[in-house]
Design a protein around this motif. Structure first.
Motif, short mmCIF file in Angstrom:
data_model
loop_
_atom_site.label_atom_id
_atom_site.label_comp_id
_atom_site.label_asym_id
_atom_site.label_seq_id
_atom_site.Cartn_x
_atom_site.Cartn_y
_atom_site.Cartn_z
N UNK A 100 0.26 -1.09 0.20
CA UNK A 100 0.01 -0.02 0.31
C UNK A 100 1.14 1.24 0.04
N UNK A 101 0.02 2.62 -0.47
CA UNK A 101 0.82 3.70 -0.24
C UNK A 101 1.45 4.05 0.66
N UNK A 102 0.78 3.78 1.50
CA UNK A 102 0.95 4.40 3.14
C UNK A 102 2.42 3.86 4.09
N UNK A 103 2.62 2.81 2.94
CA UNK A 103 3.89 1.60 3.30
C UNK A 103 4.88 2.95 3.32
N UNK A 104 4.67 3.27 1.88
CA UNK A 104 6.21 4.14 1.36
C UNK A 104 6.69 4.83 2.71
#
Length: 182
Positions: A100-104
């Motif tokens: 997911x994008x949040x993990x970046x």
């Protein structure tokens, strides 16, 4: 002292973390007539030399990122991995295809905190139980999964992993990657 550094210093003081006052070295600056002023000499006399600092090469940052990413994939977890230098500047960042994008951003914040505090983020999370000020430092995540990177006992950076169901798994992937450096 800027507002952000004052805030960080206040939080650290409230958390019981020792802080040091930084001094600035003289640097070259432009003068009104357009010439460049030269830095003041540090000291006169023999034996004065410019120091060197260890750093984390891009090739090593890529290697540990690849290994941490692979460890996550082997366990079935798409993760993001960020490696920063000792100042918290990104050297390498990767995101698995289905992470997911949040993990970046979280992987960056874990790496940044690990390098900045020179300790694993899991330890910071434990410290926050008695010093909750750690939870309010902007840009830092104290969730497990951030680990400082040391060379010859000196901090050269940090690695942050995010995306597994627990921070402990994220930390396992980061630590497995760092073991390859020894």
């Amino acid at each position: 002292m800027t507002r952000k550094s004052f805030t960080v210093a206040a939080v650290l003081a409230a958390a019981g973390v020792a802080t040091a006052v930084l001094t600035t070295l003289p640097i070259a600056s432009a003068t009104p007539n357009g010439t460049t002023a030269q830095p003041a000499a540090a000291s006169s006399g023999a034996g004065t030399s410019v120091g060197t600092a260890p750093y984390l090469p891009l090739s090593v940052a890529k290697k540990v990122s690849d290994i941490a990413m692979q460890k996550g994939i082997e366990k079935g977890f798409p993760v993001s991995v960020t490696v920063v230098d000792r100042d918290g500047v990104v050297i390498n960042q990767q995101r698995a295809d289905t992470a997911t994008g949040a993990t970046v951003q979280v992987s960056f914040e874990k790496a940044y905190a690990a390098a900045g505090f020179q300790t694993p983020t899991a330890d910071l999370q434990n410290a926050a139980k008695t010093s909750p000020g750690f939870t309010y430092i902007p840009g830092f995540s104290i969730l497990p999964g951030g680990v400082p990177i040391k060379v010859d006992g000196k901090i050269v950076g940090g690695i942050g992993v995010s995306g597994a169901p627990t921070g402990e798994l994220d930390a396992d992937f980061a630590n497995a990657a760092l073991k390859t450096l020894n």
